[in-house]
Design a protein around this motif. Sequence first.
Motif, mmCIF file in Angstrom:
data_model
loop_
_atom_site.group_PDB
_atom_site.id
_atom_site.type_symbol
_atom_site.label_atom_id
_atom_site.label_comp_id
_atom_site.label_asym_id
_atom_site.label_seq_id
_atom_site.Cartn_x
_atom_site.Cartn_y
_atom_site.Cartn_z
ATOM 1 N N LEU A 198 -18.332 33.976 -13.852
ATOM 2 C CA LEU A 198 -17.957 33.062 -14.841
ATOM 3 C C LEU A 198 -18.252 31.514 -14.532
ATOM 4 C CD1 LEU A 198 -16.082 32.326 -17.474
ATOM 5 C CD2 LEU A 198 -14.006 32.111 -16.031
ATOM 6 N N LEU A 199 -19.019 30.887 -15.329
ATOM 7 C CA LEU A 199 -18.868 29.437 -14.935
ATOM 8 C C LEU A 199 -18.031 28.580 -15.744
ATOM 9 C CD1 LEU A 199 -22.905 29.104 -14.853
ATOM 10 C CD2 LEU A 199 -21.344 29.819 -13.024
ATOM 11 N N VAL A 200 -17.386 27.546 -15.018
ATOM 12 C CA VAL A 200 -16.350 26.494 -15.657
ATOM 13 C C VAL A 200 -16.935 25.232 -15.760
ATOM 14 C CG1 VAL A 200 -14.015 25.708 -15.819
ATOM 15 C CG2 VAL A 200 -14.341 28.080 -15.083
ATOM 16 N N LEU A 201 -17.126 24.536 -16.844
ATOM 17 C CA LEU A 201 -17.674 23.252 -17.212
ATOM 18 C C LEU A 201 -16.599 22.261 -17.749
ATOM 19 C CD1 LEU A 201 -21.101 24.244 -18.872
ATOM 20 C CD2 LEU A 201 -20.426 24.531 -16.286
ATOM 21 N N HIS A 202 -16.174 21.233 -16.772
ATOM 22 C CA HIS A 202 -15.399 20.192 -17.199
ATOM 23 C C HIS A 202 -15.746 19.405 -18.157
ATOM 24 C CE1 HIS A 202 -17.376 16.793 -15.041
ATOM 25 N NE2 HIS A 202 -17.846 17.973 -14.268
ATOM 26 N N GLY A 203 -14.924 18.592 -18.699
ATOM 27 C CA GLY A 203 -15.236 17.452 -19.659
ATOM 28 C C GLY A 203 -15.580 16.159 -18.980
ATOM 29 N N LEU A 204 -15.605 15.434 -20.111
ATOM 30 C CA LEU A 204 -15.989 13.794 -19.740
ATOM 31 C C LEU A 204 -15.056 13.132 -18.861
ATOM 32 C CD1 LEU A 204 -18.228 11.553 -20.165
ATOM 33 C CD2 LEU A 204 -16.845 10.630 -21.959
ATOM 34 N N PHE A 205 -15.435 12.557 -17.763
ATOM 35 C CA PHE A 205 -14.646 11.915 -16.573
ATOM 36 C C PHE A 205 -13.797 12.684 -15.793
ATOM 37 C CE2 PHE A 205 -13.967 8.744 -20.574
ATOM 38 C CZ PHE A 205 -15.044 8.071 -20.079
ATOM 39 N N GLY A 206 -14.055 14.279 -16.080
ATOM 40 C CA GLY A 206 -13.401 15.068 -15.061
ATOM 41 C C GLY A 206 -14.182 15.659 -14.120
#
Length: 259
Positions: free
Chosen positions: A21-29
């Motif tokens: 499972l890959l987890v991709l953060h949001g902007l500025f995160g």
Amino acid sequence: MTQALPLTYLEAGESIGGTPLLVLHGLFGSARNWQSIARRFGEQRHVFALDLRNHGGAPWAGTMSYPEMADDVLRFLDDRGYARAAVLGHSMGGKTAMTLALRHPQRVERLVVADIAPVAYTHTHGPYVAAMQRADLAGSARRSDVEAQLVDAVPEAPLRAFLLQNLVMENGAFRWRINLDAIAAGMDALIGFPDLGERRYEGPALFIGGTASDYITPEREPAIRRHFPAAKIQMVPNAGHWIHAERPEEFAAMVEAFL
């Protein structure tokens, strides 16, 4: 477009085999924002929380379009010999995950998108970036000195605290660990969504929205269905844009049931 970059990451569930499972953060995160949830998911799957380009510990580049960021994620899989992965992305990370799924559907086993749709939004985060760029870091001795310079542009204390996670002290001086120049230059692309024609991802997809957020609304459902015909849309009551932080238990339970 720049060449695909090698991404930094946090890992959980290293001893568990199968599709990761890959987890991709949001902007500025960054990956660190997802550390506790990644540990929870790591009880069942091998999890990689990635730092996307120009964020966290990942390399910097002058551009950051969604196809480029999707290519970075694809390189991450290729470098580790993974044919497929389940992918979870929030906000900017959600658009990166959607772009990956639409361009390389065979590489995405399942898709989870948190509080974002495959559309262009009108609001911009440009004022936040400009305030961070204007901040006098050299003349600041404490984090509170920098925070005080952001108050006018970012009046919400929780949002300022989130942005200030990107402020680091090195050799006695503050610096931003995100590439503010690249983010500012790419803001139109970041609030937009690439034109991928009529491409569709036919695999299982879950879109999770917050009822107190305006990112996933009935008006945006047709765009979701057009590209992701098998999508399920679930809403978390009384949650804003940062669902995973505001309602971690409900959010994690939805993701686990789907995975």
